[in-house]
Design a protein around this motif. Structure first.
Motif, short mmCIF file in Angstrom:
data_model
loop_
_atom_site.label_atom_id
_atom_site.label_comp_id
_atom_site.label_asym_id
_atom_site.label_seq_id
_atom_site.Cartn_x
_atom_site.Cartn_y
_atom_site.Cartn_z
N ASP A 285 -11.04 -1.67 -12.92
CA ASP A 285 -11.66 -1.34 -11.64
C ASP A 285 -12.94 -0.55 -11.91
OD1 ASP A 285 -12.26 -0.87 -9.02
OD2 ASP A 285 -10.86 0.80 -8.81
N GLN B 204 -7.53 -12.06 -9.99
CA GLN B 204 -8.22 -10.83 -10.36
C GLN B 204 -9.08 -11.05 -11.60
OE1 GLN B 204 -6.44 -7.18 -12.41
NE2 GLN B 204 -6.20 -6.69 -10.24
N PHE C 164 -3.96 1.44 -8.14
CA PHE C 164 -3.52 2.79 -7.77
C PHE C 164 -2.44 3.31 -8.73
CE2 PHE C 164 -0.81 5.71 -5.22
CZ PHE C 164 -1.75 6.71 -5.04
N ASP D 291 -5.52 1.26 2.44
CA ASP D 291 -5.63 -0.18 2.16
C ASP D 291 -4.97 -0.49 0.83
OD1 ASP D 291 -7.49 -0.99 4.42
OD2 ASP D 291 -8.75 0.51 3.41
N GLU E 260 -14.64 -5.57 -4.45
CA GLU E 260 -13.66 -5.27 -3.40
C GLU E 260 -12.43 -6.17 -3.51
OE1 GLU E 260 -16.05 -5.72 0.09
OE2 GLU E 260 -17.37 -4.07 -0.49
N ARG F 167 -10.01 -5.28 -6.50
CA ARG F 167 -9.13 -4.11 -6.36
C ARG F 167 -8.10 -4.28 -5.25
NH1 ARG F 167 -12.04 1.10 -4.02
NH2 ARG F 167 -11.85 1.67 -6.21
N GLN F 168 -8.13 -5.44 -4.55
CA GLN F 168 -7.17 -5.66 -3.46
C GLN F 168 -6.12 -6.71 -3.80
OE1 GLN F 168 -9.63 -6.63 -0.10
NE2 GLN F 168 -10.49 -4.56 0.06
N LEU G 267 -1.40 4.45 1.00
CA LEU G 267 -2.85 4.23 0.92
C LEU G 267 -3.37 3.65 2.23
CD1 LEU G 267 -3.01 2.48 -2.58
CD2 LEU G 267 -3.04 4.91 -2.07
N ARG H 194 0.82 -1.22 0.00
CA ARG H 194 0.00 0.00 0.00
C ARG H 194 0.85 1.27 0.00
NH1 ARG H 194 -1.21 2.29 5.04
NH2 ARG H 194 -0.15 1.33 6.80
N TYR I 294 -4.51 -1.30 -2.91
CA TYR I 294 -5.36 -1.01 -4.07
C TYR I 294 -4.51 -1.22 -5.31
CZ TYR I 294 -8.17 1.65 -7.42
OH TYR I 294 -8.90 2.04 -8.52
#
Length: 534
Positions: free
Chosen positions: A431, A472, A164, A159, A461, A464-465, A157, A97, A161
């Protein structure tokens, strides 16, 4: 000796000899010319001013303030460099992050001042200041920028992402030494919004305006302080018009060299020789169904009938002359994360649509629906075709054609519509949280269908993590399946962006663009003049 022999020839022999000599010399000359041409290349050389036509006006040539005004975005692309261009290294740290950015050490603003980490941090804080009213405010909430050194910044961040980095690639830095002394609430009043100090290949040179305030042209010249390759074209002149008819007339009279976003139907009205560049953009247009305000739209049969009644291929041909791609789901074909097998494409079936409307009428459900449409020519044309299809299927349709400002403001803000014909730009980013997560159902979220599905929320959720690409993609496939199967919107098309130029222009890059302004991403490769070299 030669002359003695020549004098000895008779008249016929002399004529024959001279004719033969002429042919020999001409042939030899041609052979030499062809030989040279075969080994000659044309290379681009510096020179020329390119005159770009545009509809509208520059308002904020400032990446912190610019919204979707195409003129502003085009000028920003030429005058400013983004963070990735300014950096030499980017690193995702172990906590997943934190991103460490190292700037180049040879970057300057167009006025000669050094670009440092302080400019980057200042830009982020300005975007995050609510009194500045930046359109980027939501995108950058929760992000913290730490100064490591004069040329290093760490973005942290709340969390992990995984997308990003795409946000970082689109962050355009503004100069602290220019805007730092201005209260954020007064930022829009600054003269530097029209006379920018930037970091890109071109710098502001001047503009002319009429007594009524209409800016007629806006001039740029190459920036001697630009760190990258110097552009071949030494100057840009933007010329502004009220409508597309003005652009076409200007092109036909050679007042401009090119312009973008032309209606495909108007291409035949361009009388001069031209080049037409087709650019595929990651955006689609759809009719979003607001089930929260309509009992009729809550019925899946209603939404299915509305879809079966529409011939999308015919709409694409009639509205765009075929210059658009059919859309059937929340991600677009050819872009990251798309999976054709996960879409539920509804075929054109007008008879089935009429059967469904008859069934709905038997249930005493109202078949009168309203469609809100921004007053944009291709959308109005699309809406009229939709109205025709739907009324043939048994619905009664009321078209509410409003100014784009009213639609983007009051209508979307209050979610006061049954059906909305609108666009979504996903910027080649899988995303799609902002468009389909239940937390984005209300303003300023972009979930125009007010779609609410707990399983979809969970998948959005997770997508994006996770940094695991395979996982993904699996999440994105399931998201597409869920959204497509529940019919929250009638996905229509993704129009191609058409850019027209005079034949002399070359070097234009048309692949991998997210927005029309990104056609200038490699503007230093554009050229008008060439030279021959062996």
């Amino acid at each position: 000796m030669f002359f003695k022999i020549f004098k000895a020839f008779g008249r016929t022999e002399k004529l024959f000899f001279l004719g033969f000599a002429a042919v020999f010399l001409a042939s030899g000359g041609l052979l030499i010319w062809f030989s040279v041409e075969k080994n000659v290349s044309r290379i681009p050389v510096s020179g020329g001013e390119y005159r770009e036509g545009a509809i509208g006006q520059p308002i904020y040539v400032n990446p912190v303030l610019a919204n979707e005004n195409g003129v502003d975005q085009d000028l920003i692309a030429l005058v400013y460099a983004n963070l990735f261009d300014l950096s030499k290294n980017r690193e995702l740290e172990a906590d997943q992050r934190s991103y460490l950015i190292s700037l180049r050490d040879d970057i300057l603003w167009s006025d000669g001042e050094r670009i440092t980490s302080d400019d980057v941090i200042f830009t982020l804080k300005l975007i995050q200041d609510s009194s500045a009213h930046s359109p980027l405010f939501q995108t950058w909430q929760g992000v913290v920028a730490e100064r490591i050194s004069e040329l290093q910044i760490r973005f942290v961040l709340p969390d992990p992402y995984v997308f990003f980095e795409k946000n970082l690639s689109r962050l355009v830095v503004v100069p602290k030494h220019i805007f730092g002394s201005i209260p954020p609430a007064n930022l829009r009043l600054s003269v530097y919004n029209l006379e920018p100090v930037g970091s890109g290949p071109y710098k502001f040179s001047g503009y002319d305006k009429q007594r009524d305030g209409f800016i007629t042209d806006y001039r740029l010249e190459t920036s001697k302080n630009y760190f990258g390759k110097k552009p071949f074209i030494v100057g840009f002149a933007f010329k502004f018009y009220q409508d597309e008819a003005g652009l076409v007339e200007a092109f036909n009279s050679r007042a401009i060299d090119g312009f973008g976003g032309i209606d495909p139907e108007k291409l035949n009205s361009l009388s001069l020789n031209k080049k037409v560049f087709e650019m595929i953009m990651p955006r689609y247009y759809a009719v979003f169904f607001n089930q929260s305000v309509s009992e009729t739209l809550k019925e899946k049969d209603t939404r299915m009938a509305l879809m079966e009644a529409v011939d999308k291929k015919k709409i694409i041909n009639e509205v765009f002359g075929g210059s658009a791609i059919e859309s059937n789901g929340p991600l677009l074909a050819g872009f990251e994360g798309y999976d054709a097998d996960s879409e539920t494409a509804v075929d054109y079936a007008p008879e089935k649509a009429r059967e469904r409307t008859a069934s709905l009428a038997a249930k005493k459900l109202s078949l009168e629906l309203s469609l809100v449409v921004p007053h944009v020519p291709f959308l109005v044309k699309t809406a009229n075709l939709l109205k025709q299809y739907w009324e043939e299927a048994g619905f009664k349709i009321n078209l509410l054609i409003l100014s784009p400002t009213d639609v983007a403001g009051e209508v979307i803000r209050t979610r006061n519509y049954e059906m909305l014909l609108f666009g979504a730009s996903i910027a080649n980013n899988p995303d799609i949280f902002s468009f389909w997560h239940s937390s984005e159902r209300f303003y300023p979220g972009l979930n125009f269908s007010l779609y609410n599905n707990r399983k979809t929320d969970e998948l959005l959720e997770l997508a994006r993590q996770t940094s695991d690409t395979a996982k993904q993609l699996d999440y994105l496939k399931d998201i597409q399946k869920l959204i497509s199967s529940e019919l929250p919107a009638l996905f229509l098309y993704s129009p191609k962006y058409l850019y027209v130029s005079a034949p002399m222009l070359d070097g234009v890059e048309t692949d991998g663009l997210n927005f029309p302004s990104e056609r200038f991403n490699k503007v230093e490769e554009w050229f008008e003049k060439t030279a021959k070299v062996l």
